[in-house]
Each structure stands twice: as C-alpha cells, then as structure tokens.
Design a protein around this motif. Structure first.
Motif, PDB file in Angstrom:
ATOM      1  N   CYS A  55     -18.820  45.973 -12.195  1.00 46.05           N
ATOM      2  CA  CYS A  55     -19.158  46.738 -12.026  1.00 46.05           C
ATOM      3  C   CYS A  55     -20.245  47.718 -12.150  1.00 46.05           C
ATOM      4  O   CYS A  55     -20.591  48.235 -12.030  1.00 46.05           O
ATOM      5  CB  CYS A  55     -17.896  48.103 -12.291  1.00 46.05           C
ATOM      6  SG  CYS A  55     -16.792  49.155 -11.941  1.00 46.05           S
ATOM      7  N   VAL A  58     -23.877  46.754 -10.915  1.00 50.80           N
ATOM      8  CA  VAL A  58     -23.682  47.785 -10.117  1.00 50.80           C
ATOM      9  C   VAL A  58     -24.115  49.282  -9.333  1.00 50.80           C
ATOM     10  O   VAL A  58     -24.570  49.713  -8.444  1.00 50.80           O
ATOM     11  CB  VAL A  58     -22.764  47.148  -8.233  1.00 50.80           C
ATOM     12  CG1 VAL A  58     -22.721  47.771  -7.265  1.00 50.80           C
ATOM     13  CG2 VAL A  58     -22.732  45.658  -8.486  1.00 50.80           C
ATOM     14  N   ASN A  59     -22.691  49.927 -10.317  1.00 57.74           N
ATOM     15  CA  ASN A  59     -22.770  51.333 -10.152  1.00 57.74           C
ATOM     16  C   ASN A  59     -24.457  51.977 -10.890  1.00 57.74           C
ATOM     17  O   ASN A  59     -24.637  53.189  -9.819  1.00 57.74           O
ATOM     18  CB  ASN A  59     -21.511  51.911 -10.989  1.00 57.74           C
ATOM     19  CG  ASN A  59     -20.834  51.593  -9.610  1.00 57.74           C
ATOM     20  OD1 ASN A  59     -20.565  52.358  -8.765  1.00 57.74           O
ATOM     21  ND2 ASN A  59     -19.484  50.907 -10.010  1.00 57.74           N
ATOM     22  N   GLY A  62     -27.485  50.846  -8.416  1.00 54.87           N
ATOM     23  CA  GLY A  62     -27.112  51.359  -7.451  1.00 54.87           C
ATOM     24  C   GLY A  62     -27.964  53.526  -7.397  1.00 54.87           C
ATOM     25  O   GLY A  62     -28.010  53.503  -6.783  1.00 54.87           O
ATOM     26  N   TRP A  76     -28.063  52.474   0.214  1.00 51.33           N
ATOM     27  CA  TRP A  76     -27.643  52.153  -0.399  1.00 51.33           C
ATOM     28  C   TRP A  76     -25.886  52.820  -1.190  1.00 51.33           C
ATOM     29  O   TRP A  76     -25.329  52.155  -2.100  1.00 51.33           O
ATOM     30  CB  TRP A  76     -28.645  52.646  -2.083  1.00 51.33           C
ATOM     31  CG  TRP A  76     -29.072  51.548  -2.450  1.00 51.33           C
ATOM     32  CD1 TRP A  76     -30.865  52.020  -1.792  1.00 51.33           C
ATOM     33  CD2 TRP A  76     -29.266  50.147  -2.728  1.00 51.33           C
ATOM     34  NE1 TRP A  76     -31.330  50.730  -1.678  1.00 51.33           N
ATOM     35  CE2 TRP A  76     -30.546  50.062  -2.345  1.00 51.33           C
ATOM     36  CE3 TRP A  76     -28.064  49.664  -2.844  1.00 51.33           C
ATOM     37  CZ2 TRP A  76     -31.053  47.947  -2.774  1.00 51.33           C
ATOM     38  CZ3 TRP A  76     -28.794  47.915  -3.255  1.00 51.33           C
ATOM     39  CH2 TRP A  76     -29.659  47.534  -2.996  1.00 51.33           C
ATOM     40  N   CYS A  80     -22.369  50.496  -2.783  1.00 43.78           N
ATOM     41  CA  CYS A  80     -21.995  50.638  -3.777  1.00 43.78           C
ATOM     42  C   CYS A  80     -20.397  51.223  -3.470  1.00 43.78           C
ATOM     43  O   CYS A  80     -19.405  50.906  -4.150  1.00 43.78           O
ATOM     44  CB  CYS A  80     -22.866  51.880  -4.759  1.00 43.78           C
ATOM     45  SG  CYS A  80     -24.552  51.018  -5.393  1.00 43.78           S
ATOM     46  N   ASN A  84     -16.581  49.434  -4.662  1.00 43.66           N
ATOM     47  CA  ASN A  84     -15.693  49.479  -5.412  1.00 43.66           C
ATOM     48  C   ASN A  84     -14.667  50.225  -4.727  1.00 43.66           C
ATOM     49  O   ASN A  84     -13.216  49.709  -5.671  1.00 43.66           O
ATOM     50  CB  ASN A  84     -16.269  51.662  -5.999  1.00 43.66           C
ATOM     51  CG  ASN A  84     -17.264  51.662  -6.886  1.00 43.66           C
ATOM     52  OD1 ASN A  84     -17.932  50.523  -7.620  1.00 43.66           O
ATOM     53  ND2 ASN A  84     -18.667  52.926  -6.969  1.00 43.66           N
ATOM     54  N   SER A 126     -16.472  55.379 -11.182  1.00 44.11           N
ATOM     55  CA  SER A 126     -17.724  55.198 -10.192  1.00 44.11           C
ATOM     56  C   SER A 126     -18.261  55.697  -8.715  1.00 44.11           C
ATOM     57  O   SER A 126     -19.229  56.621  -8.878  1.00 44.11           O
ATOM     58  CB  SER A 126     -17.909  53.993 -10.385  1.00 44.11           C
ATOM     59  OG  SER A 126     -17.125  53.564 -11.533  1.00 44.11           O
ATOM     60  N   LEU A 130     -22.010  58.159  -7.596  1.00 44.72           N
ATOM     61  CA  LEU A 130     -22.342  57.792  -6.948  1.00 44.72           C
ATOM     62  C   LEU A 130     -22.330  59.240  -5.789  1.00 44.72           C
ATOM     63  O   LEU A 130     -23.913  59.828  -5.173  1.00 44.72           O
ATOM     64  CB  LEU A 130     -22.138  56.490  -6.209  1.00 44.72           C
ATOM     65  CG  LEU A 130     -22.311  55.250  -7.348  1.00 44.72           C
ATOM     66  CD1 LEU A 130     -20.956  54.200  -6.370  1.00 44.72           C
ATOM     67  CD2 LEU A 130     -23.965  54.787  -6.982  1.00 44.72           C
TER      68      LEU A 130
END
Length: 135
Positions: A55, A58-59, A62, A76, A80, A84, A126, A130
């Motif tokens: 996690c 990826v975050n 991203g 993107w 992402c 999540n 997260s 983002l």
C-alpha cells in the motif's frame, strides 16, 4: 502468537519502543519509528506487513506520478484511488461476508485476513494524500 492491545507484551513493546525512540538523536527517530512499526505489524501477522508495504509503495509511486505528470495525472490518480478503495472493500466487506456465507470457521479464515487496527485510517490518509497531490 499475535499481540493484543490489552496484553503485557504490548505494553512492554510500547515501553521499549518509546525508550528507543527518545534515546536516539532526532535524525534517526523517523527511521527507528519505521522499523518499530514494521516489527509491531509483523507481530500481529506477517502478511499485514506485506500489505502495508504494498500500500505504501503504490501510494508513494502513484503520488510521484501524479506530481510529475501533466497528461496522465487523472489516470494515475484514479488508478491509485481504485487500489485503495479496492483494498478497503476487500478487507471490510468480502472478508467479513465470506465466512458467514460459506459457513466457515471464522477464526481460521480471519487468521489470514484479519484487518489490523488502524488500517482503515491508513487507507483514508492515503486517499487524502493522493487527493491533495492532485490539486
């Protein structure tokens, strides 16, 4: 054996972790907090550590793509966010409903898929991270 939040092991771990963090110079505290958090997650169950690292990876990656890309920013961002929300859906809904619908022993099933304390909060953080990068 998993560590419970209401056990002697947890309070001993917490006392040792605080002693380590506050005895180190300030520049090493973030790294020591990362290591101690990883140890704590692994004490609950090792598979949670893999999910937490995945996690975070990826975050972070991203977020870097969202920040550096002008043309693919929305792609993107939604990729992402889908990751999540998919992880949240898996842990919150599927894991809770499958044992009930299949009549499985809940303790055997949840041993591998139990949602650690604070994971929902981490996923919402997260999502917020983002969102703030995309603006």
């Amino acid at each position: 054996m998993p560590v419970s939040l209401f056990s002697i092991q947890f309070f001993l771990f917490l006392a040792c972790a605080l002693a380590v963090i506050f005895s180190l110079p300030h520049r090493f505290r973030i790294f020591s907090l990362f290591v101690l958090s990883s140890i704590f997650i692994a004490l609950i169950h090792w598979s949670f550590l893999l999910v937490a690292y995945l996690c975070a990876f990826v975050n972070y990656s991203g977020g870097k793509q969202i920040d550096s890309s002008n043309h693919h920013r929305k792609y993107w961002y939604w990729t992402c966010q889908s990751f999540n929300l998919g992880l949240m859906r898996f842990y919150k809904f599927i894991v809770e409903l499958v044992p009930v619908s299949l009549g499985c022993n809940e303790s055997v099933f949840c041993r591998f898929f139990l949602l650690p304390l604070g994971f929902s909060y981490y996923l919402f953080q997260s999502i917020s991270y983002l969102y703030s990068i995309s603006r």
